[in-house]
Motif scaffolding. Structure first.
Motif, mmCIF file in Angstrom:
data_model
loop_
_atom_site.group_PDB
_atom_site.id
_atom_site.type_symbol
_atom_site.label_atom_id
_atom_site.label_comp_id
_atom_site.label_asym_id
_atom_site.label_seq_id
_atom_site.Cartn_x
_atom_site.Cartn_y
_atom_site.Cartn_z
ATOM 1 N N GLU A 3 0.845 -1.202 0.000
ATOM 2 C CA GLU A 3 0.000 0.000 0.000
ATOM 3 C C GLU A 3 0.880 1.251 0.000
ATOM 4 O OE1 GLU A 3 -2.710 -0.109 3.219
ATOM 5 O OE2 GLU A 3 -3.698 -1.962 2.589
ATOM 6 N N GLY A 4 0.490 2.192 -0.819
ATOM 7 C CA GLY A 4 1.251 3.430 -0.925
ATOM 8 C C GLY A 4 2.384 3.369 -1.931
ATOM 9 N N TYR A 5 2.515 2.225 -2.636
ATOM 10 C CA TYR A 5 3.621 2.081 -3.579
ATOM 11 C C TYR A 5 3.551 3.111 -4.705
ATOM 12 C CZ TYR A 5 6.356 0.153 -7.425
ATOM 13 O OH TYR A 5 7.231 0.011 -8.476
ATOM 14 N N ILE A 6 2.369 3.308 -5.285
ATOM 15 C CA ILE A 6 2.224 4.236 -6.413
ATOM 16 C C ILE A 6 2.595 5.643 -5.995
ATOM 17 C CG2 ILE A 6 0.552 5.340 -7.952
ATOM 18 C CD1 ILE A 6 1.397 2.595 -8.845
ATOM 19 N N ASN A 7 2.082 6.085 -4.843
ATOM 20 C CA ASN A 7 2.389 7.443 -4.378
ATOM 21 C C ASN A 7 3.876 7.609 -4.088
ATOM 22 O OD1 ASN A 7 1.394 10.132 -3.409
ATOM 23 N ND2 ASN A 7 2.271 9.374 -1.472
ATOM 24 N N ASN A 8 4.508 6.539 -3.632
ATOM 25 C CA ASN A 8 5.922 6.608 -3.260
ATOM 26 C C ASN A 8 6.850 6.621 -4.473
ATOM 27 O OD1 ASN A 8 8.619 5.108 -2.242
ATOM 28 N ND2 ASN A 8 7.640 6.168 -0.523
ATOM 29 N N THR A 9 6.385 6.027 -5.584
ATOM 30 C CA THR A 9 7.267 5.912 -6.752
ATOM 31 C C THR A 9 7.014 6.999 -7.794
ATOM 32 O OG1 THR A 9 5.700 4.335 -7.710
ATOM 33 C CG2 THR A 9 7.581 3.445 -6.499
ATOM 34 N N LEU A 10 6.090 7.895 -7.549
ATOM 35 C CA LEU A 10 5.852 9.020 -8.459
ATOM 36 C C LEU A 10 6.368 10.293 -7.804
ATOM 37 C CD1 LEU A 10 2.241 8.238 -9.769
ATOM 38 C CD2 LEU A 10 4.420 7.894 -10.959
ATOM 39 N N SER A 11 7.318 10.935 -8.450
ATOM 40 C CA SER A 11 7.909 12.156 -7.898
ATOM 41 C C SER A 11 6.996 13.361 -8.167
ATOM 42 C CB SER A 11 9.287 12.394 -8.509
ATOM 43 O OG SER A 11 10.141 11.313 -8.222
ATOM 44 N N ILE A 12 7.231 14.424 -7.435
ATOM 45 C CA ILE A 12 6.407 15.636 -7.524
ATOM 46 C C ILE A 12 7.172 16.703 -8.288
ATOM 47 C CG2 ILE A 12 5.221 17.433 -6.195
ATOM 48 C CD1 ILE A 12 5.041 15.409 -3.880
ATOM 49 N N PHE A 13 6.419 17.414 -9.156
ATOM 50 C CA PHE A 13 7.023 18.517 -9.900
ATOM 51 C C PHE A 13 6.129 19.746 -9.775
ATOM 52 C CE2 PHE A 13 7.729 21.043 -13.756
ATOM 53 C CZ PHE A 13 9.096 21.223 -13.670
ATOM 54 N N LYS A 14 6.758 20.887 -9.581
ATOM 55 C CA LYS A 14 6.029 22.157 -9.447
ATOM 56 C C LYS A 14 5.782 22.739 -10.838
ATOM 57 C CE LYS A 14 6.271 26.507 -6.878
ATOM 58 N NZ LYS A 14 7.131 27.354 -6.020
ATOM 59 N N VAL A 15 4.492 22.966 -11.176
ATOM 60 C CA VAL A 15 4.131 23.429 -12.511
ATOM 61 C C VAL A 15 4.829 24.736 -12.860
ATOM 62 C CG1 VAL A 15 2.202 24.156 -13.980
ATOM 63 C CG2 VAL A 15 1.916 22.227 -12.406
ATOM 64 N N ALA A 16 5.056 25.579 -11.853
ATOM 65 C CA ALA A 16 5.698 26.871 -12.108
ATOM 66 C C ALA A 16 7.136 26.716 -12.574
ATOM 67 C CB ALA A 16 5.652 27.728 -10.846
ATOM 68 N N ASP B 151 9.619 8.720 -11.573
ATOM 69 C CA ASP B 151 11.043 8.779 -11.251
ATOM 70 C C ASP B 151 11.174 8.801 -9.745
ATOM 71 O OD1 ASP B 151 13.741 8.829 -11.593
ATOM 72 O OD2 ASP B 151 13.775 10.563 -12.921
ATOM 73 N N PHE B 152 12.420 8.699 -9.274
ATOM 74 C CA PHE B 152 12.686 8.737 -7.836
ATOM 75 C C PHE B 152 13.553 9.967 -7.555
ATOM 76 C CE2 PHE B 152 12.601 4.181 -9.145
ATOM 77 C CZ PHE B 152 11.378 3.849 -8.581
ATOM 78 N N ARG B 153 12.904 11.112 -7.363
ATOM 79 C CA ARG B 153 13.616 12.381 -7.141
ATOM 80 C C ARG B 153 13.009 13.127 -5.958
ATOM 81 N NH1 ARG B 153 16.796 13.976 -11.691
ATOM 82 N NH2 ARG B 153 16.496 12.583 -13.488
ATOM 83 N N TYR B 154 13.824 14.009 -5.390
ATOM 84 C CA TYR B 154 13.350 14.828 -4.280
ATOM 85 C C TYR B 154 12.344 15.849 -4.785
ATOM 86 C CZ TYR B 154 17.074 12.931 -1.332
ATOM 87 O OH TYR B 154 17.886 12.108 -0.602
ATOM 88 N N PRO B 155 11.357 16.216 -3.928
ATOM 89 C CA PRO B 155 10.308 17.160 -4.354
ATOM 90 C C PRO B 155 10.840 18.596 -4.390
ATOM 91 C CG PRO B 155 10.004 16.574 -2.054
ATOM 92 C CD PRO B 155 11.147 15.738 -2.552
ATOM 93 N N PRO B 156 10.082 19.516 -4.994
ATOM 94 C CA PRO B 156 10.488 20.931 -4.976
ATOM 95 C C PRO B 156 10.498 21.458 -3.544
ATOM 96 C CG PRO B 156 8.246 20.658 -5.830
ATOM 97 C CD PRO B 156 8.830 19.306 -5.723
ATOM 98 N N GLY B 157 11.446 22.343 -3.251
ATOM 99 C CA GLY B 157 11.599 22.879 -1.903
ATOM 100 C C GLY B 157 12.602 22.136 -1.069
ATOM 101 N N HIS B 158 12.959 20.933 -1.493
ATOM 102 C CA HIS B 158 13.978 20.145 -0.794
ATOM 103 C C HIS B 158 15.349 20.734 -1.116
ATOM 104 C CE1 HIS B 158 16.503 16.672 0.309
ATOM 105 N NE2 HIS B 158 15.474 16.285 1.069
#
Length: 898
Positions: free
Chosen positions: A761-774, A798-805
């Motif tokens: 559980e939570g695999y999909i959310n964990n393996t999709l990285s976040i990108f800021k549209v701006a 991808d496996f990347r750190y989110p924006p703001g990190h």
């Protein structure tokens, strides 16, 4: 001598009382030639003999009478006639007997029937080292079906009352001076028809017909290629649908059609001994290999179907697929555009259907099956070696002493005289060492150019993928919620994958057709010395080309697509213009499966069309051109002439087709466990289609000896070694198995996860990285058509750190865990499978102990038999000498008065 005639052959021919080659320059007029007499057809359509009914037809030559052609080019026709008459004169000088008969349907066609008398057969049997019977052998008793399986194997086996088992003999290379040692009950039956045809073809290939500048031209192949003869072939023994009216005819063609080629015999074992007897060992070993390969595929197909069913039955338990389809998880995840400007933002749940399908193939069963296939291919190759050794023993090819002669095409180009380093005698070669280097360089350059052309076509397909993906993204329905019925099943990725696979298949077949002719031209220019060298050279060129042609698109999808794409704010551009393709959120495994299915299925359909429809249509057209009902009055040789020629490379293409299939079954089987099942079904049909084609649509082939399958064996071994690497890399880099295992064991629980127990559980959310549209660059911004609402971010695979990190958009710790796990998996899997393969190869000897003992015992008994016969002859001769000496002594001791 510039003719391919050995010293031993000269002596044997001199003993035979024949002239080796007449001086063609002294033949000033047509009357100097020894030509066959014309005979009228005797009206017996099933006859395999000359008009006298005694001399058997061993070969048939066909030509068109120049004097009866409508367009008569006098100069050219006269040259052709002189060459043909010189050739036939030389055939007669070599001891062959000829009889000419005009066609019943077309009086322009002339059929020259060739018969080899007993003395000629014996002479050339010794030259060719043909093994012939010494005495009946009771050692070669085939292993019968055992125990409770006897009734089952009897159903699958050929009825022995219809095809009687061949009597086995001790054999030895024939020698005329030891003729009394051989088992000669009937001279007419001592050399079977296949052996007779092989001997006659050997003579036909070596007799000269012209001398220009002290260089001889010879061989029936050159005469056929230049149009002087229209065809040359041995005869079928009867019609395939009914038995011959001649009671002495064995009707082997009829039996093969009934018990082998007919659809009702599809479940039966092949009558390999009869195939070998009728077509020769080279054809026999091909069908033996194909049959054994098909039997082994049965086991692989069963395991593959089991793994497929495992994935199919467990797809409802696929947690990550449920998350993709769930409206509150996948329905709320907004994905970033996959191309510039035209591509919209989209919700993850539109890939729901493809994720369900992916669960079937990307499961634990896939890993098990990949490991199994790595072991299976080794078992197949090792057990085939044992089976091949058994066939060598049963078919008397263990010590094949066949001195392969140079090809006529090679000998005809031998103009350079050099000193042989070993014999210190003069010999002719076609070109110097420097000339040979130039030819090899030119041939290698041509092959390299065509491989580059294939790579260029693959690049073209990639450009098509990149371009058409944008079009499909813009034209297909853009319902962001994924509720449109078309969008549900036909995503831009799916549409691109299917159309690109179809176009790729079409390009593959077009390039394949062109390169076949180019490869033959290159090999002809290379000028290999023997037919084996020629076939091996052509095999390597064709396989190298076919390997790149068929597998390059699969390698691209498996190992390159979606691997170097960057991230939405900084995508990687291919050729500085096209944004690299991305895989579905579930990976590229499903697309690889689609590609394999289309290419394997399309190739099987195309090959069957070529192998079945084309010769059938050509023969059908030929029958329409002939007089209706003429088959009842046309002789056997004319019926066979109107069949299709197989060609020297016919068997080569059959092997190539199967080896390419073998590559699909082994190299990419981790992505498609049903591949062995498709191959099994195709091969069951392929055996019968090839059998039907040989027995009904093609002229009889010249029988040839062969010990094994030649260069195809090391090619299969190379594919088997490569298959371990490719399947390990497919599981590691193409499927999502390793990332899921890493998440389950490391990132679903503290310190990286929030769950108290191991879970997916939570695999999909964990393996999709976040990108800021701006953070989008101007040219990468998505289509403003999509209503994002209050969302300011999108997700990407991808496996990347989110924006703001502090290290935003850099690879995170999960990425490095996954990479380490993938590399460890590849190393472990490769070492385990290679270790098992090495152990199996070591544990299973190439020749079984039982077969080795049989070979050694037969060799011992044969030598003992020959030795005993030799001692008897010596004793008899010594007895005669002793009697003569005693008589001489008695004569000397008598008184002179007496």
């Amino acid at each position: 001598e510039d003719t391919p005639v050995s010293t031993k052959e000269k002596k044997l021919l001199e003993n035979l009382g024949q002239t080796i080659v007449p001086d063609l320059g002294s033949l000033e007029s047509q009357h100097d030639f020894r030509t066959p007499e014309f005979e009228e057809f005797n009206g017996k359509p099933d006859s395999l003999f000359f008009n006298d009914g005694r001399r058997r037809i061993d070969f048939v030559l066909v030509y068109e009478d120049e004097s009866r052609k409508e367009t008569n080019k006098k100069g050219t026709n006269e040259k052709q006639r002189r060459k043909r008459q010189a050739y036939e004169s030389n055939l007669i000088c070599h001891g062959l007997q000829l009889e000419a008969t005009r066609s019943v349907l077309d009086d322009k066609l002339v059929f020259v029937k060739v018969h080899a008398p007993w003395e000629v057969l014996c002479t050339y049997a010794e030259i060719m080292h043909i093994k012939l019977p010494l005495k009946p052998n009771d050692l070669k008793n085939r292993s019968s079906a055992f125990g409770t399986l006897n009734w089952f194997t009897k159903v699958l086996s050929v009825d022995e009352s219809i095809i009687k088992p061949e009597q086995e003999f001790f054999t030895a290379p024939f020698e005329k001076n030891r003729m009394n040692d051989f088992y000669i009950v009937d001279r007419d039956a001592f050399f079977n028809p296949a052996t007779r045809s092989r001997i006659v073809y050997f003579i036909l290939s070596r007799v000269k017909y012209q001398v220009i500048n002290n260089v001889s031209k010879f061989g029936i192949n050159r005469l056929v290629n230049s149009g002087i003869y229209k065809a040359a072939f041995p005869l079928h023994d009867c019609k395939f649908r009914r038995q011959s009216e001649d009671p002495s005819c064995p009707n082997e063609r009829y039996l093969l059609y009934r018990e082998w080629a007919h659809p009702r015999s599809i479940y039966k074992k092949q009558p390999l001994d009869l195939i070998r007897k009728y077509y020769g060992e080279k054809i026999g070993i091909y069908f033996a290999w194909l049959g054994y390969y098909t039997q082994m595929l049965l086991l692989a197909a069963v395991v593959g179907v089991a793994c497929f069913l495992y994935g199919y039955l467990n797809q409802d338990n696929c947690t990550w697929s449920k998350e993709v389809c769930h409206p509150d998880i996948g329905g709320k995840i907004i994905m970033c555009p996959q191309c510039d400007r035209l591509c919209p933002f989209w919700k993850l749940n539109i890939t729901c259907e493809s994720s369900k399908k992916l669960c079937i193939f990307d499961s634990f069963g896939t890993l098990v099956f990949a490991v199994f296939m790595g072991v299976w291919v080794t078992l197949f190759l090792e057990f085939w070696k044992r089976r091949q050794a058994e066939l060598e023993y049963e078919w008397d090819t263990v010590e094949l002493q066949q001195e392969e002669q140079a090809r006529p095409e090679y000998e005809a180009r031998c103009t350079h005289v050099v000193i042989n380093e070993i014999t210190q005698e003069e010999e002719r070669i076609p070109f110097t060492a420097w000339g040979k280097c130039i030819r090899i360089t030119l041939c290698a350059s041509a092959v390299f150019f065509w491989i580059l052309l294939i790579i260029a076509s693959v690049i073209g397909i990639i450009v098509y993928r990149l371009s058409v993906f944008i079009v499909f993204s813009a034209k297909l329905p853009k319902n962001i919620n994924g509720t449109d019925p078309i969008q549900k099943y036909l995503t831009p990725q799916t549409a691109t994958s299917i159309t690109a696979s179809i176009i790729s298949f079409i390009i593959i077949m077009i390039l394949n057709t062109i390169y076949e002719k180019v490869a033959i031209m290159i090999t002809n220019f290379e000028l290999p010395r023997t037919q084996t060298d020629y076939e091996n050279s052509l095999t390597m060129k064709m396989f190298l080309f076919q390997f790149v042609n068929y597998y390059s698109s699969c390698f691209y999808i498996a190992f390159f697509k979606g691997k170097f794409v960057g991230y939405p704010g900084d995508p990687v551009y291919w050729l500085g213009k096209y944004r690299n393709e991305e895989c579905d959120p579930g990976g590229c495994l499903l697309e690889l499966t689609t590609q394999l299915t289309i290419i394997m299925g399309g190739k099987a359909i195309w090959n069957n069309i070529q192998e079945v429809l084309l010769p059938w249509i050509m023969n059908l057209i030929g029958r329409f051109h002939r007089v209706s009902g003429s088959e009842k009055i046309t002789p056997r040789w004319e019926q066979d002439y109107h069949l299709q020629p197989m060609g020297k490379l016919g068997l080569f293409y059959e092997y190539l087709e199967m080896i390419i299939q073998f590559g699909f079954v082994t190299l990419f089987v981790a992505s498609f466990p049903l591949a062995p099942l498709l191959a099994l079904v195709n091969n069951i049909l392929e055996i019968r289609v090839d059998a039907w084609k040989l027995t009904t649509q093609f002229r009889r082939l010249v029988p040839e000896k062969a010990q094994d399958i030649g260069a195809w064996q090391p090619i299969m071994q190379g594919i088997a070694i490569l298959a371990v690497v490719t399947n390990a890399m497919i599981i590691a880099f193409t499927s999502d198995m390793i990332p899921r295992l890493v998440y389950y064991w490391s990132f679903s629980v503290p310190p990286y996860g929030d769950h108290t127990s191991y879970t997916m559980e939570g695999y999909i959310n964990n393996t999709l990285s976040i990108f800021k549209v701006a953070d989008f660059k101007n040219k990468s911004k998505g289509n403003p058509y999509s209503d994002l609402g209050n969302h300011t971010t999108c997700r990407y695979r991808d496996f990347r750190y989110p924006p703001g990190h502090p290290q935003e958009y850099k690879h995170n710790i999960y990425y490095w865990h996954v990479i380490a796990a993938k590399l460890a998996f590849i190393i472990v899997m490769e070492h385990v499978i290679y270790s098992v393969k090495f152990f199996i190869s070591y544990a299973i000897p190439d020749v079984s102990k039982r077969t080795k003992s049989k070979i050694q015992r037969e060799k011992y008994l044969t030598q003992k038999l020959l030795h005993e016969n030799h001692l008897k002859d010596m004793t008899k001769n010594m007895g005669v000498i002793a009697e003569r000496m005693i008589e001489a002594v008695d004569n000397n001791l008598r008184p002179k008065s007496e």
